[in-house]
Design a protein around this motif. Structure first.
Motif, PDB file in Angstrom:
ATOM      1  N   ARG A   1       0.828  -1.196   0.000  1.00 20.68           N
ATOM      2  CA  ARG A   1       0.000   0.000   0.000  1.00 20.68           C
ATOM      3  C   ARG A   1       0.869   1.255   0.000  1.00 20.68           C
ATOM      4  O   ARG A   1       0.622   2.199  -0.750  1.00 20.68           O
ATOM      5  CB  ARG A   1      -0.920   0.007   1.227  1.00 20.68           C
ATOM      6  CG  ARG A   1      -1.858   1.222   1.287  1.00 20.68           C
ATOM      7  CD  ARG A   1      -2.662   1.238   2.577  1.00 20.68           C
ATOM      8  NE  ARG A   1      -1.848   1.221   3.776  1.00 20.68           N
ATOM      9  CZ  ARG A   1      -1.228   2.280   4.286  1.00 20.68           C
ATOM     10  NH1 ARG A   1      -1.315   3.447   3.697  1.00 20.68           N
ATOM     11  NH2 ARG A   1      -0.501   2.178   5.385  1.00 20.68           N
ATOM     12  N   ILE A   2       1.916   1.246   0.807  1.00 18.11           N
ATOM     13  CA  ILE A   2       2.812   2.405   0.885  1.00 18.11           C
ATOM     14  C   ILE A   2       3.533   2.612  -0.442  1.00 18.11           C
ATOM     15  O   ILE A   2       3.636   3.727  -0.941  1.00 18.11           O
ATOM     16  CB  ILE A   2       3.816   2.232   2.042  1.00 18.11           C
ATOM     17  CG1 ILE A   2       3.077   2.254   3.375  1.00 18.11           C
ATOM     18  CG2 ILE A   2       4.895   3.303   1.997  1.00 18.11           C
ATOM     19  CD1 ILE A   2       3.923   1.849   4.560  1.00 18.11           C
ATOM     20  N   LEU A   3       4.013   1.525  -1.032  1.00 17.78           N
ATOM     21  CA  LEU A   3       4.702   1.639  -2.311  1.00 17.78           C
ATOM     22  C   LEU A   3       3.775   2.177  -3.398  1.00 17.78           C
ATOM     23  O   LEU A   3       4.183   3.000  -4.228  1.00 17.78           O
ATOM     24  CB  LEU A   3       5.277   0.285  -2.720  1.00 17.78           C
ATOM     25  CG  LEU A   3       6.437  -0.222  -1.882  1.00 17.78           C
ATOM     26  CD1 LEU A   3       6.806  -1.646  -2.285  1.00 17.78           C
ATOM     27  CD2 LEU A   3       7.640   0.687  -2.015  1.00 17.78           C
ATOM     28  N   LYS A   4       2.528   1.727  -3.413  1.00 15.83           N
ATOM     29  CA  LYS A   4       1.573   2.231  -4.394  1.00 15.83           C
ATOM     30  C   LYS A   4       1.328   3.723  -4.195  1.00 15.83           C
ATOM     31  O   LYS A   4       1.213   4.475  -5.167  1.00 15.83           O
ATOM     32  CB  LYS A   4       0.256   1.456  -4.317  1.00 15.83           C
ATOM     33  CG  LYS A   4       0.340   0.108  -4.978  1.00 15.83           C
ATOM     34  CD  LYS A   4      -1.007  -0.571  -5.022  1.00 15.83           C
ATOM     35  CE  LYS A   4      -0.882  -1.900  -5.736  1.00 15.83           C
ATOM     36  NZ  LYS A   4      -2.166  -2.560  -5.914  1.00 15.83           N
ATOM     37  N   GLU A   5       1.262   4.158  -2.947  1.00  9.16           N
ATOM     38  CA  GLU A   5       1.079   5.582  -2.675  1.00  9.16           C
ATOM     39  C   GLU A   5       2.282   6.380  -3.169  1.00  9.16           C
ATOM     40  O   GLU A   5       2.119   7.476  -3.716  1.00  9.16           O
ATOM     41  CB  GLU A   5       0.848   5.814  -1.187  1.00  9.16           C
ATOM     42  CG  GLU A   5      -0.512   5.353  -0.707  1.00  9.16           C
ATOM     43  CD  GLU A   5      -0.712   5.556   0.784  1.00  9.16           C
ATOM     44  OE1 GLU A   5       0.005   6.388   1.386  1.00  9.16           O
ATOM     45  OE2 GLU A   5      -1.592   4.883   1.339  1.00  9.16           O
ATOM     46  N   VAL A   6       3.477   5.853  -2.989  1.00  5.62           N
ATOM     47  CA  VAL A   6       4.686   6.525  -3.484  1.00  5.62           C
ATOM     48  C   VAL A   6       4.654   6.618  -5.000  1.00  5.62           C
ATOM     49  O   VAL A   6       4.923   7.673  -5.585  1.00  5.62           O
ATOM     50  CB  VAL A   6       5.959   5.797  -2.994  1.00  5.62           C
ATOM     51  CG1 VAL A   6       7.188   6.328  -3.706  1.00  5.62           C
ATOM     52  CG2 VAL A   6       6.113   5.926  -1.491  1.00  5.62           C
ATOM     53  N   ILE A   7       4.306   5.515  -5.663  1.00  9.44           N
ATOM     54  CA  ILE A   7       4.239   5.508  -7.131  1.00  9.44           C
ATOM     55  C   ILE A   7       3.200   6.515  -7.616  1.00  9.44           C
ATOM     56  O   ILE A   7       3.463   7.283  -8.548  1.00  9.44           O
ATOM     57  CB  ILE A   7       3.929   4.087  -7.648  1.00  9.44           C
ATOM     58  CG1 ILE A   7       5.150   3.188  -7.435  1.00  9.44           C
ATOM     59  CG2 ILE A   7       3.540   4.125  -9.127  1.00  9.44           C
ATOM     60  CD1 ILE A   7       4.888   1.717  -7.703  1.00  9.44           C
ATOM     61  N   ASN A   8       2.035   6.516  -6.989  1.00 11.15           N
ATOM     62  CA  ASN A   8       0.991   7.474  -7.382  1.00 11.15           C
ATOM     63  C   ASN A   8       1.443   8.908  -7.147  1.00 11.15           C
ATOM     64  O   ASN A   8       1.152   9.790  -7.956  1.00 11.15           O
ATOM     65  CB  ASN A   8      -0.313   7.182  -6.633  1.00 11.15           C
ATOM     66  CG  ASN A   8      -0.959   5.899  -7.106  1.00 11.15           C
ATOM     67  OD1 ASN A   8      -0.746   5.478  -8.234  1.00 11.15           O
ATOM     68  ND2 ASN A   8      -1.744   5.296  -6.243  1.00 11.15           N
ATOM     69  N   GLY A   9       2.169   9.136  -6.058  1.00 12.11           N
ATOM     70  CA  GLY A   9       2.714  10.457  -5.792  1.00 12.11           C
ATOM     71  C   GLY A   9       3.728  10.881  -6.839  1.00 12.11           C
ATOM     72  O   GLY A   9       3.724  12.036  -7.297  1.00 12.11           O
ATOM     73  N   LEU A  10       4.577   9.964  -7.261  1.00  9.94           N
ATOM     74  CA  LEU A  10       5.558  10.267  -8.307  1.00  9.94           C
ATOM     75  C   LEU A  10       4.879  10.552  -9.637  1.00  9.94           C
ATOM     76  O   LEU A  10       5.302  11.441 -10.376  1.00  9.94           O
ATOM     77  CB  LEU A  10       6.549   9.112  -8.450  1.00  9.94           C
ATOM     78  CG  LEU A  10       7.521   8.927  -7.287  1.00  9.94           C
ATOM     79  CD1 LEU A  10       8.318   7.633  -7.454  1.00  9.94           C
ATOM     80  CD2 LEU A  10       8.459  10.113  -7.190  1.00  9.94           C
ATOM     81  N   ARG A  11       3.836   9.803  -9.937  1.00  7.13           N
ATOM     82  CA  ARG A  11       3.104  10.044 -11.185  1.00  7.13           C
ATOM     83  C   ARG A  11       2.454  11.420 -11.186  1.00  7.13           C
ATOM     84  O   ARG A  11       2.309  12.058 -12.226  1.00  7.13           O
ATOM     85  CB  ARG A  11       2.037   8.980 -11.372  1.00  7.13           C
ATOM     86  CG  ARG A  11       2.597   7.656 -11.808  1.00  7.13           C
ATOM     87  CD  ARG A  11       1.468   6.669 -12.061  1.00  7.13           C
ATOM     88  NE  ARG A  11       2.021   5.375 -12.417  1.00  7.13           N
ATOM     89  CZ  ARG A  11       1.448   4.223 -12.155  1.00  7.13           C
ATOM     90  NH1 ARG A  11       0.269   4.198 -11.533  1.00  7.13           N
ATOM     91  NH2 ARG A  11       1.991   3.097 -12.507  1.00  7.13           N
ATOM     92  N   ALA A  12       2.035  11.869 -10.002  1.00  7.75           N
ATOM     93  CA  ALA A  12       1.362  13.173  -9.894  1.00  7.75           C
ATOM     94  C   ALA A  12       2.324  14.337 -10.113  1.00  7.75           C
ATOM     95  O   ALA A  12       1.894  15.459 -10.392  1.00  7.75           O
ATOM     96  CB  ALA A  12       0.688  13.298  -8.531  1.00  7.75           C
ATOM     97  N   LEU A  13       3.621  14.084  -9.981  1.00  7.21           N
ATOM     98  CA  LEU A  13       4.602  15.172 -10.145  1.00  7.21           C
ATOM     99  C   LEU A  13       4.653  15.638 -11.538  1.00  7.21           C
ATOM    100  O   LEU A  13       4.776  15.668 -12.476  1.00  7.21           O
ATOM    101  CB  LEU A  13       5.993  14.720  -9.692  1.00  7.21           C
ATOM    102  CG  LEU A  13       6.128  14.489  -8.211  1.00  7.21           C
ATOM    103  CD1 LEU A  13       7.536  13.977  -7.903  1.00  7.21           C
ATOM    104  CD2 LEU A  13       5.893  15.772  -7.444  1.00  7.21           C
TER     105      LEU A  13
END
Length: 115
Positions: free
Chosen positions: A103-115
């Motif tokens: 879950r944490i890794l997915k949140e990080v990936i989604n955060g990176l995509r949002a950049l």
């Protein structure tokens, strides 16, 4: 010796040629953070891995994420998913779920995509 790289044009063999123009395989559902590991098996049905698949098998002797495989091969994710799907179909690799922190890794990936 034939030159397979051209500084201006890039690789002579385009990624879609590596997978015979296919865009789908059993690897389509592979998550970026799914962990890939070689089974150490030899295909009993006569399947012979291509050079990129040989590189994948050498790379995944320890668990490696799909994203890392794509990055290390410097190939598009779609191409890598097809290559991994073929290896999985022939039981040369196993695909595992990410650890409890998925879950944490997915949140990080989604955060990176949002950049």
């Amino acid at each position: 010796m034939t030159q397979w790289m051209d500084e201006e044009a890039g690789p002579v063999v385009r990624p879609y040629a590596l997978i015979g123009g296919r865009t789908r395989s059993s690897g389509d559902t592979l998550d970026l953070i799914a962990m890939v590991t070689s089974t150490g098996a030899i295909s009993s049905d006569g399947f012979v891995p291509g050079p990129e698949q040989e590189r994948i098998l050498a790379m995944v002797t320890t668990a490696t994420s799909v994203a890392d495989v794509a990055s290390d091969l410097n190939l598009p994710l779609g191409v890598v998913r097809v290559l991994l799907g073929d290896l999985q179909d022939h039981k040369l690799i196993s695909i595992g779920r990410a650890s409890a922190s998925e879950r944490i890794l997915k949140e990080v990936i989604n955060g990176l995509r949002a950049l």
